[in-house]
Motif scaffolding. Structure first.
Motif, PDB file in Angstrom:
ATOM      1  N   ILE A 118     -19.353   3.060   1.570  1.00  0.00           N
ATOM      2  CA  ILE A 118     -19.107   1.959   0.325  1.00  0.00           C
ATOM      3  C   ILE A 118     -17.897   2.024  -0.387  1.00  0.00           C
ATOM      4  CG2 ILE A 118     -20.168   1.337  -2.037  1.00  0.00           C
ATOM      5  CD1 ILE A 118     -22.822   3.169  -1.038  1.00  0.00           C
ATOM      6  N   PHE A 119     -17.246   3.103  -0.480  1.00  0.00           N
ATOM      7  CA  PHE A 119     -16.008   3.406  -0.927  1.00  0.00           C
ATOM      8  C   PHE A 119     -14.840   3.910  -0.091  1.00  0.00           C
ATOM      9  CE2 PHE A 119     -19.186   4.047  -4.637  1.00  0.00           C
ATOM     10  CZ  PHE A 119     -19.160   2.844  -5.011  1.00  0.00           C
ATOM     11  N   PRO A 120     -14.581   3.200   1.114  1.00  0.00           N
ATOM     12  CA  PRO A 120     -13.679   3.932   2.045  1.00  0.00           C
ATOM     13  C   PRO A 120     -12.317   4.183   1.375  1.00  0.00           C
ATOM     14  CG  PRO A 120     -13.838   1.410   2.508  1.00  0.00           C
ATOM     15  CD  PRO A 120     -14.757   1.841   1.297  1.00  0.00           C
ATOM     16  N   ASP A 121     -11.603   3.038   0.584  1.00  0.00           N
ATOM     17  CA  ASP A 121     -10.254   3.580   0.076  1.00  0.00           C
ATOM     18  C   ASP A 121     -10.474   4.705  -0.990  1.00  0.00           C
ATOM     19  OD1 ASP A 121      -9.240   1.563   1.397  1.00  0.00           O
ATOM     20  OD2 ASP A 121      -9.333  -0.066  -0.328  1.00  0.00           O
ATOM     21  N   GLU A 122     -11.324   4.611  -1.694  1.00  0.00           N
ATOM     22  CA  GLU A 122     -11.598   6.035  -2.627  1.00  0.00           C
ATOM     23  C   GLU A 122     -11.712   7.253  -2.029  1.00  0.00           C
ATOM     24  OE1 GLU A 122     -12.163   2.179  -4.935  1.00  0.00           O
ATOM     25  OE2 GLU A 122     -12.953   3.156  -3.007  1.00  0.00           O
ATOM     26  N   SER A 123     -12.494   7.284  -1.358  1.00  0.00           N
ATOM     27  CA  SER A 123     -12.811   8.383  -0.229  1.00  0.00           C
ATOM     28  C   SER A 123     -11.602   8.972   0.430  1.00  0.00           C
ATOM     29  CB  SER A 123     -14.002   8.248   0.922  1.00  0.00           C
ATOM     30  OG  SER A 123     -15.069   7.681   0.419  1.00  0.00           O
ATOM     31  N   ARG A 124     -10.833   8.019   1.030  1.00  0.00           N
ATOM     32  CA  ARG A 124      -9.589   8.474   1.727  1.00  0.00           C
ATOM     33  C   ARG A 124      -8.655   9.115   0.581  1.00  0.00           C
ATOM     34  NH1 ARG A 124      -8.278   3.969   2.958  1.00  0.00           N
ATOM     35  NH2 ARG A 124      -9.441   3.488   4.811  1.00  0.00           N
ATOM     36  N   GLU A 125      -8.414   8.524  -0.498  1.00  0.00           N
ATOM     37  CA  GLU A 125      -7.601   8.909  -1.522  1.00  0.00           C
ATOM     38  C   GLU A 125      -8.065  10.178  -2.034  1.00  0.00           C
ATOM     39  OE1 GLU A 125      -4.589   8.855  -4.366  1.00  0.00           O
ATOM     40  OE2 GLU A 125      -4.690   7.948  -2.586  1.00  0.00           O
ATOM     41  N   PHE A 126      -9.466  10.684  -1.951  1.00  0.00           N
ATOM     42  CA  PHE A 126      -9.853  11.927  -2.589  1.00  0.00           C
ATOM     43  C   PHE A 126      -9.547  12.869  -1.660  1.00  0.00           C
ATOM     44  CE2 PHE A 126     -13.020  14.925  -2.726  1.00  0.00           C
ATOM     45  CZ  PHE A 126     -13.088  15.399  -4.150  1.00  0.00           C
ATOM     46  N   TRP A 127     -10.022  12.603  -0.242  1.00  0.00           N
ATOM     47  CA  TRP A 127     -10.257  13.819   0.710  1.00  0.00           C
ATOM     48  C   TRP A 127      -8.341  14.168   1.130  1.00  0.00           C
ATOM     49  CZ3 TRP A 127     -14.063  16.740   0.483  1.00  0.00           C
ATOM     50  CH2 TRP A 127     -15.329  16.175  -0.125  1.00  0.00           C
ATOM     51  N   THR A 128      -7.792  13.113   1.035  1.00  0.00           N
ATOM     52  CA  THR A 128      -6.271  13.342   1.532  1.00  0.00           C
ATOM     53  C   THR A 128      -5.249  13.689   0.386  1.00  0.00           C
ATOM     54  OG1 THR A 128      -5.890  11.079   1.493  1.00  0.00           O
ATOM     55  CG2 THR A 128      -6.991  11.910   3.438  1.00  0.00           C
ATOM     56  N   SER A 129      -5.583  13.387  -0.944  1.00  0.00           N
ATOM     57  CA  SER A 129      -4.564  13.587  -1.948  1.00  0.00           C
ATOM     58  C   SER A 129      -5.180  14.195  -3.369  1.00  0.00           C
ATOM     59  CB  SER A 129      -3.987  12.198  -2.253  1.00  0.00           C
ATOM     60  OG  SER A 129      -3.095  12.167  -3.363  1.00  0.00           O
ATOM     61  N   ALA A 130      -6.034  13.655  -3.821  1.00  0.00           N
ATOM     62  CA  ALA A 130      -6.448  13.967  -5.171  1.00  0.00           C
ATOM     63  C   ALA A 130      -7.262  15.276  -5.206  1.00  0.00           C
ATOM     64  CB  ALA A 130      -7.531  12.680  -5.706  1.00  0.00           C
ATOM     65  N   LEU A 131      -7.905  15.679  -3.972  1.00  0.00           N
ATOM     66  CA  LEU A 131      -8.466  16.889  -3.906  1.00  0.00           C
ATOM     67  C   LEU A 131      -7.476  18.035  -4.189  1.00  0.00           C
ATOM     68  CD1 LEU A 131     -11.000  18.711  -3.578  1.00  0.00           C
ATOM     69  CD2 LEU A 131     -10.445  18.293  -0.925  1.00  0.00           C
ATOM     70  N   TRP A 132      -6.237  17.658  -3.401  1.00  0.00           N
ATOM     71  CA  TRP A 132      -5.327  19.029  -3.595  1.00  0.00           C
ATOM     72  C   TRP A 132      -4.463  18.961  -4.536  1.00  0.00           C
ATOM     73  CZ3 TRP A 132      -7.529  21.566   0.277  1.00  0.00           C
ATOM     74  CH2 TRP A 132      -8.279  20.810   1.226  1.00  0.00           C
ATOM     75  N   ASP A 133      -4.537  17.893  -5.452  1.00  0.00           N
ATOM     76  CA  ASP A 133      -3.308  17.886  -6.571  1.00  0.00           C
ATOM     77  C   ASP A 133      -3.926  18.583  -7.866  1.00  0.00           C
ATOM     78  OD1 ASP A 133      -1.749  17.084  -8.565  1.00  0.00           O
ATOM     79  OD2 ASP A 133      -2.255  14.953  -8.687  1.00  0.00           O
ATOM     80  N   THR A 134      -3.612  19.926  -7.929  1.00  0.00           N
ATOM     81  CA  THR A 134      -3.993  20.954  -8.950  1.00  0.00           C
ATOM     82  C   THR A 134      -3.457  20.378 -10.300  1.00  0.00           C
ATOM     83  OG1 THR A 134      -2.258  22.341  -8.491  1.00  0.00           O
ATOM     84  CG2 THR A 134      -3.998  22.720  -7.302  1.00  0.00           C
ATOM     85  N   ASN A 135      -2.494  19.613 -10.590  1.00  0.00           N
ATOM     86  CA  ASN A 135      -2.217  19.065 -11.536  1.00  0.00           C
ATOM     87  C   ASN A 135      -3.041  18.208 -12.238  1.00  0.00           C
ATOM     88  OD1 ASN A 135       0.267  20.203 -11.732  1.00  0.00           O
ATOM     89  ND2 ASN A 135       1.356  18.690 -10.173  1.00  0.00           N
ATOM     90  N   ARG A 136      -4.023  17.759 -11.655  1.00  0.00           N
ATOM     91  CA  ARG A 136      -4.921  16.920 -12.359  1.00  0.00           C
ATOM     92  C   ARG A 136      -6.202  17.737 -13.025  1.00  0.00           C
ATOM     93  NH1 ARG A 136      -5.412  11.841 -10.167  1.00  0.00           N
ATOM     94  NH2 ARG A 136      -7.592  11.613 -10.582  1.00  0.00           N
ATOM     95  N   VAL A 137      -6.268  18.942 -12.827  1.00  0.00           N
ATOM     96  CA  VAL A 137      -7.262  19.795 -13.662  1.00  0.00           C
ATOM     97  C   VAL A 137      -6.741  20.398 -14.770  1.00  0.00           C
ATOM     98  CG1 VAL A 137      -8.718  19.910 -11.696  1.00  0.00           C
ATOM     99  CG2 VAL A 137      -7.260  21.606 -11.892  1.00  0.00           C
ATOM    100  N   GLY A 138      -5.476  20.511 -14.844  1.00  0.00           N
ATOM    101  CA  GLY A 138      -4.923  21.366 -15.880  1.00  0.00           C
ATOM    102  C   GLY A 138      -4.034  22.344 -15.557  1.00  0.00           C
TER     103      GLY A 138
END
Length: 362
Positions: A186-206
């Motif tokens: 349903i959300f291919p772009d968002e899924s690609r972004e999460f699994w390849t980038s956002a998941l590994w960005d520790t700055n997003r969580v504090g």
């Protein structure tokens, strides 16, 4: 109640509105004036999508109601057998236990942040206590859904594997994979972004060293060992996993005990475990407090953990570290988590029982 001003609910709502109403990339959203954005997988966004049609005030109200209801369910499932076995007044005693649970600081913080912690714990607890413990064929679905919403409940899949519940493990893995692929379709772009980038960005969580990060990684980040911190953390995680696996493997039929120890494990080994995430320790506290007349040392451990975790005393070290005492007080949740991981009673006659005073074996 307004200590944290429903910060996380505001982040969820802002991100979902930005995604579904404004057409933006959800992982590009940051709450104005902060570095914080949406950190969950796309399936979580799909589950939260109704927020796009609601005002933020309604989201905060529903989050609070949901936390109270799910906390009530958890208290009922975990203390019901104890109340009935003791012949205590059912309604009155249940309300006392519920008030104690709602007073517990991680639950209070869950309410004031507008978080989803007790909802995820309820999904997993229902799966284990009502499904796995009773041999239901659908056991594993709740764990799979919780894992797809937020990755940390995935440690319960490891629990299923360690205790050789192959069917439930397959169901959990299949459920998590299926709904994740659905979100990806349903959300291919968002899924690609999460699994390849956002998941590994520790700055997003504090910041890892912030006092509220009561995980083993948080404890290490507050020490002056920057150059070897990550290596020491890996060793700590492996040792913690080993101690957990040894204990749960000794009592594979004690599902409530498995829920308790695996919940603690998830808090200890996650890189970031804010205070409100420690709602996962509730099953361990119930188990310890339930042996008040047969195992006093473990009862006192549970009582001390509840009182000190609820007291807000950890925050005395938020702005004034005062070494070396800050190593004790500033990491209170970690120390109690480790103690409960090692000494929470295990091994009851029926895996769904909370209290079997004559059958505590480990």
């Amino acid at each position: 109640m307004f200590r944290n001003s429903y910060f996380d609910s505001r982040v969820y709502h802002g991100a979902i509105v930005y995604w579904f109403r404004d057409g933006g990339m959800v992982y590009d959203f940051l709450r104005p004036g902060t570095p914080y954005g949406f950190t969950y997988p796309p399936f979580a966004g799909l589950v939260m999508s109704p927020m796009a049609a609601l005002p933020v005030l309604m989201v905060m109200i529903l989050a609070s109601i949901g936390t109270v209801i799910t906390t009530g369910l958890l208290v009922w499932w975990m203390t019901g057998p104890l109340i009935r076995s003791r012949g205590w007044p059912l309604g009155f005693t249940f309300m006392i236990f519920l008030c104690l649970a709602l007073s517990f600081e991680p639950v209070r913080e869950t309410i004031s942040f507008g978080q989803v912690n007790t909802l995820l714990l309820t999904l997993v607890a229902a799966d284990m206590l009502l499904g796995l413990a009773k041999g239901r064929k659908w056991a594993g679905i709740g764990i799979g859904l919780a894992t797809a919403i937020k990755l940390t409940p995935g440690v319960f899949i490891i629990y299923l594997l360690v205790t050789r519940r192959w069917r439930a493990a397959g169901t959990a893995i299949g459920t998590a994979t299926g709904v994740t692929l659905l979100a990806g379709a349903i959300f291919p772009d968002e899924s690609r972004e999460f699994w390849t980038s956002a998941l590994w960005d520790t700055n997003r969580v504090g910041l890892l060293h912030y006092l509220s990060n009561q995980s083993e990684r948080g404890l290490l980040a507050r020490l002056p060992i920057d150059t070897i911190e990550s290596k020491v953390w890996v060793v700590c995680v492996l040792l913690t996993l080993g101690a957990w696996a040894w204990r749960v493997a000794k009592a594979p039929d004690d599902v409530l005990g498995g829920l308790a120890l695996t919940g603690i494990l998830s808090c200890l080994i996650s890189p970031v475990t804010w205070v409100h995430h420690w709602v996962w320790v509730l099953p361990a506290l119930v188990r310890c407090l339930s042996v008040f007349d047969s195992d006093r040392p473990r009862f006192y451990l549970g009582a001390s953990a509840y009182v000190l975790m609820t007291s807000h005393v950890t925050w005395l070290w938020e702005k004034a570290p005062r070494p070396p005492l800050h190593m004790l007080g500033g990491n209170l949740y970690v120390w109690f988590g480790l103690a409960l991981l090692l000494w929470t009673p295990l091994g009851t006659r029926r895996s769904s029982d909370v209290h079997e005073k004559d059958k505590i074996i480990a």
